[in-house]
Design a protein around this motif. Structure first.
Motif, PDB file in Angstrom:
ATOM      1  N   PHE A   1      -4.359  -2.586  -2.304  1.00 47.05           N
ATOM      2  CA  PHE A   1      -5.388  -3.094  -1.840  1.00 47.05           C
ATOM      3  C   PHE A   1      -6.320  -3.269  -0.394  1.00 47.05           C
ATOM      4  O   PHE A   1      -7.584  -2.966  -0.830  1.00 47.05           O
ATOM      5  CB  PHE A   1      -5.557  -5.380  -1.589  1.00 47.05           C
ATOM      6  CG  PHE A   1      -6.452  -6.068  -1.182  1.00 47.05           C
ATOM      7  CD1 PHE A   1      -7.581  -6.705  -2.428  1.00 47.05           C
ATOM      8  CD2 PHE A   1      -6.708  -6.047  -0.102  1.00 47.05           C
ATOM      9  CE1 PHE A   1      -8.541  -7.343  -1.710  1.00 47.05           C
ATOM     10  CE2 PHE A   1      -8.034  -6.729   0.364  1.00 47.05           C
ATOM     11  CZ  PHE A   1      -9.050  -7.361   0.006  1.00 47.05           C
ATOM     12  N   GLY A   2      -5.852  -2.424   0.096  1.00 50.18           N
ATOM     13  CA  GLY A   2      -5.873  -2.142   1.178  1.00 50.18           C
ATOM     14  C   GLY A   2      -6.953  -0.272   1.291  1.00 50.18           C
ATOM     15  O   GLY A   2      -6.976  -0.418   0.558  1.00 50.18           O
TER      16      GLY A   2
ATOM     17  N   GLY B   1       0.881  -1.008  -0.080  1.00 50.19           N
ATOM     18  CA  GLY B   1      -0.455  -0.188   0.201  1.00 50.19           C
ATOM     19  C   GLY B   1       0.925   1.401  -0.252  1.00 50.19           C
ATOM     20  O   GLY B   1       2.281   1.554  -0.379  1.00 50.19           O
ATOM     21  N   LEU B   2       0.318   2.259   0.263  1.00 53.11           N
ATOM     22  CA  LEU B   2       1.000   3.328   0.426  1.00 53.11           C
ATOM     23  C   LEU B   2       2.398   3.573   0.986  1.00 53.11           C
ATOM     24  O   LEU B   2       3.633   4.350   0.773  1.00 53.11           O
ATOM     25  CB  LEU B   2       0.200   4.850   0.419  1.00 53.11           C
ATOM     26  CG  LEU B   2      -1.067   5.095  -0.705  1.00 53.11           C
ATOM     27  CD1 LEU B   2      -1.580   6.388  -0.096  1.00 53.11           C
ATOM     28  CD2 LEU B   2      -0.448   5.759  -2.035  1.00 53.11           C
ATOM     29  N   THR B   3       2.209   2.813   2.607  1.00 50.47           N
ATOM     30  CA  THR B   3       3.587   3.258   3.073  1.00 50.47           C
ATOM     31  C   THR B   3       4.391   2.331   2.724  1.00 50.47           C
ATOM     32  O   THR B   3       5.624   2.737   2.568  1.00 50.47           O
ATOM     33  CB  THR B   3       3.305   2.526   4.892  1.00 50.47           C
ATOM     34  OG1 THR B   3       1.993   2.883   5.050  1.00 50.47           O
ATOM     35  CG2 THR B   3       4.222   2.288   5.542  1.00 50.47           C
TER      36      THR B   3
ATOM     37  N   LEU C   1       8.770  -5.937  -2.771  1.00 54.74           N
ATOM     38  CA  LEU C   1       8.094  -5.961  -1.419  1.00 54.74           C
ATOM     39  C   LEU C   1       6.794  -6.498  -1.621  1.00 54.74           C
ATOM     40  O   LEU C   1       6.765  -7.448  -2.658  1.00 54.74           O
ATOM     41  CB  LEU C   1       7.014  -5.077  -2.599  1.00 54.74           C
ATOM     42  CG  LEU C   1       7.502  -2.858  -2.722  1.00 54.74           C
ATOM     43  CD1 LEU C   1       7.167  -2.319  -3.752  1.00 54.74           C
ATOM     44  CD2 LEU C   1       6.771  -1.809  -1.217  1.00 54.74           C
ATOM     45  N   VAL C   2       6.103  -7.517  -0.786  1.00 54.89           N
ATOM     46  CA  VAL C   2       5.617  -8.560  -0.324  1.00 54.89           C
ATOM     47  C   VAL C   2       4.350  -7.977  -0.177  1.00 54.89           C
ATOM     48  O   VAL C   2       4.087  -7.491  -0.017  1.00 54.89           O
ATOM     49  CB  VAL C   2       6.469  -9.961   0.544  1.00 54.89           C
ATOM     50  CG1 VAL C   2       5.173 -10.749   0.547  1.00 54.89           C
ATOM     51  CG2 VAL C   2       7.577  -9.680   0.182  1.00 54.89           C
ATOM     52  N   GLU C   3       3.306  -8.492  -1.420  1.00 52.60           N
ATOM     53  CA  GLU C   3       1.904  -8.595  -0.762  1.00 52.60           C
ATOM     54  C   GLU C   3       0.156  -9.142  -1.144  1.00 52.60           C
ATOM     55  O   GLU C   3       1.114 -10.385  -2.052  1.00 52.60           O
ATOM     56  CB  GLU C   3       1.184  -7.424  -2.011  1.00 52.60           C
ATOM     57  CG  GLU C   3       0.241  -6.866  -1.946  1.00 52.60           C
ATOM     58  CD  GLU C   3      -0.675  -6.218  -1.345  1.00 52.60           C
ATOM     59  OE1 GLU C   3      -1.882  -6.719  -0.071  1.00 52.60           O
ATOM     60  OE2 GLU C   3      -0.171  -5.288  -0.353  1.00 52.60           O
ATOM     61  N   ALA C   4      -0.200  -9.415   0.090  1.00 51.39           N
ATOM     62  CA  ALA C   4      -1.121 -10.926  -0.421  1.00 51.39           C
ATOM     63  C   ALA C   4      -1.940 -10.715  -1.298  1.00 51.39           C
ATOM     64  O   ALA C   4      -2.332 -11.795  -1.159  1.00 51.39           O
ATOM     65  CB  ALA C   4      -2.397 -11.052   1.241  1.00 51.39           C
ATOM     66  N   GLN C   5      -2.578  -9.164  -1.062  1.00 45.10           N
ATOM     67  CA  GLN C   5      -3.353  -9.743  -2.414  1.00 45.10           C
ATOM     68  C   GLN C   5      -2.723  -8.692  -3.787  1.00 45.10           C
ATOM     69  O   GLN C   5      -2.114  -9.226  -4.733  1.00 45.10           O
ATOM     70  CB  GLN C   5      -4.833  -8.960  -1.844  1.00 45.10           C
ATOM     71  CG  GLN C   5      -4.893  -9.163  -0.674  1.00 45.10           C
ATOM     72  CD  GLN C   5      -6.222 -10.389  -1.032  1.00 45.10           C
ATOM     73  OE1 GLN C   5      -6.700 -10.973  -1.879  1.00 45.10           O
ATOM     74  NE2 GLN C   5      -6.467 -11.326   0.209  1.00 45.10           N
ATOM     75  N   VAL C   6      -3.168  -7.704  -3.900  1.00 44.44           N
ATOM     76  CA  VAL C   6      -2.334  -6.706  -5.323  1.00 44.44           C
ATOM     77  C   VAL C   6      -1.814  -5.378  -5.042  1.00 44.44           C
ATOM     78  O   VAL C   6      -2.564  -5.041  -2.850  1.00 44.44           O
ATOM     79  CB  VAL C   6      -3.427  -6.296  -6.066  1.00 44.44           C
ATOM     80  CG1 VAL C   6      -3.393  -7.745  -7.035  1.00 44.44           C
ATOM     81  CG2 VAL C   6      -4.503  -5.827  -5.797  1.00 44.44           C
TER      82      VAL C   6
END
Length: 451
Positions: free
Chosen positions: A63-64, A34-36, A55-60
């Motif tokens: 997403f949050g 996300g933005l952070t 960067l490791v993202e659970a969704q895309v």
């Protein structure tokens, strides 16, 4: 992301990035795109382009809350300057307030320099008071702003009408320290920039545990010198962080594009954002395509910090928001509501956001924005970059650095407390609207919430 929010529907679809393919390593692994996470990657690579940032993202990405928020890039903090001064001293509080004002300018500067077309418009925020207790709170807030160097102006009813023509307005305030943005376009533009500069992104990859110098995911383990937790509300689902934040839902609705004659009756001609001075927060903006996007708190907190797709749309909440929107702007009584969405935001027990780095474990973190994250994420990204690269900057001495909020109570006490507070807040607003006198419950809630 399609259908997730008005914002996500208005960005071009892209193919998701592949998940992590087995074990990997990097200089910095950031959990959450996300933005952070994106701002952290941006400033890390600006400081040292040779860094390997993953960067490791659970969704895309986005997403949050980064892709669902109200689109306020604001100098607001969930904790007041007076409270910061009580905890950290007046100099620290003044420095934090100055940093927030500068951050709004910084986001606009980066958007312009990187050609990120996110509709950034420095229109300020107008706060509407619709009864005497609200006007008293607005006047108190303007006086507090003056003590800390924040520019805000007390307005009479005519002054409010120069910005927005809300029904029943008896006064209000205006601050220039806010910009309207299209949050999903900000996310997408920032993502494109950091990828072009060499950052790597894996999507569909869930972090299971953050360990010293490593992140264990459902697709493998990433070892790194530094690990950054940038998961905001979803931090409550990570081992060891279950009671760090409470995921509290905020929802939004958006109208169809409105014709000029309707906007002539509403105002917001210069891209102002707006709110009113009730206890239970509402917020809105005139979008770049002339819709009115309007949101508010008040959705239920779900026991054990549950986060589920079914909670993103609640018909009763949407109906309540539509009622409140038409109450503010009766001209919208026949406007079509085309979108309704929501999502969780991270609330620490003391409403005090934080950023920090544990040198022993190599784990850094940022979050607890309580819905004020569009600007705070940028300040977090700059601060994390300085902490991780060892820069001795004023940012690393701000009072939110290494702040530790108390843990939330265990369940079901947590659920009972948050639910009771939400209901009491709504009750205080109804009482003030009915009687025209300040609610004693409202004053008590401010003390309990610590802001």
């Amino acid at each position: 992301m399609t259908g997730r929010s008005l914002w996500s529907e208005q960005v071009e679809e892209r193919a998701p990035h592949d998940p992590l393919d087995g074990d990997d390593q990097a200089d910095v692994v950031i959990v959450g795109a996300g933005l952070t996470g994106l701002w952290t990657a941006y400033y890390l690579l600006e400081a040292d382009p040779s860094l390997d940032v993953l960067l490791v993202e659970a969704q895309v990405a986005g997403f949050g809350a980064s892709g669902r928020n109200g689109g306020w890039c604001s100098a607001l903090l969930p904790v007041s300057a007076d409270e910061l001064a009580r905890r950290h001293g007046p100099d620290a509080a003044a420095a934090m307030r100055a940093a927030m004002r500068d951050t709004v300018v910084e986001v606009g500067g980066v958007a312009a320099a990187e050609l990120i077309d996110c509709g950034f418009t420095f229109g300020g925020t107008v706060t509407v008071a619709r009864n005497r207790p609200q006007l008293e709170r607005v006047a108190d807030a303007v006086a507090a702003d003056a003590r800390w160097g924040d520019e805000s102006h007390l307005l009479d009813a005519d002054g409010v009408a120069e910005h927005v023509r809300a029904s029943g307005a008896v006064g209000g305030s205006f601050t220039p320290d806010c910009a309207r943005v299209h949050p999903a376009r900000l996310v997408r533009g920032l993502l494109d920039v950091v990828l072009a500069r060499g950052a790597r992104l894996v999507e569909g990859t869930r972090a299971l545990r953050l360990s010293p110098r490593a992140v264990v995911t459902d697709h493998g383990t990433v070892r790194a010198r530094w690990v950054v937790r940038a998961t905001e509300a979803w931090s409550a689902h990570l081992p060891g962080s279950h009671r760090d934040v409470a995921p509290v839902y905020s929802h939004m609705i958006a109208t169809e594009p409105l014709p000029p004659e309707v906007w002539a009756q509403i105002g917001l001609a210069r891209g102002q954002t707006f709110t009113d001075a009730r206890h239970l927060v509402v917020y809105g903006q005139r979008t770049t395509d002339d819709r009115l996007a309007f949101g508010g708190r008040g959705a239920p907190y779900h026991v054990r910090s549950a986060i589920r797709p079914a909670y993103d749309r609640v018909d009763a909440v949407a109906a309540h928001l539509e009622h409140e929107l038409v109450d503010l702007f009766p001209v919208l009584d026949r406007a079509e509501i085309t979108h309704h969405w929501g999502g969780p935001l991270g609330v620490p027990r003391d409403w005090h956001p934080s950023v920090g780095l544990d040198l022993e474990t190599g784990i850094a973190w940022a979050g607890g924005y309580v819905g004020d994250g569009v600007a705070l994420t940028n300040l977090a990204g700059r601060t994390l970059a300085d902490l991780l690269t060892g820069a001795d900057s004023p940012l690393v001495r701000l009072p939110w650095v290494d702040h530790r909020s108390p843990a939330w109570e265990p369940e079901p006490i947590r659920w009972a407390g948050i639910t009771a507070t939400r209901r009491a807040t709504a009750w205080a607003d109804r009482t003030e609207a009915r009687t025209g006198h300040p609610s004693r419950m409202g004053g008590l809630l401010s003390q309990v919430l610590g802001h």
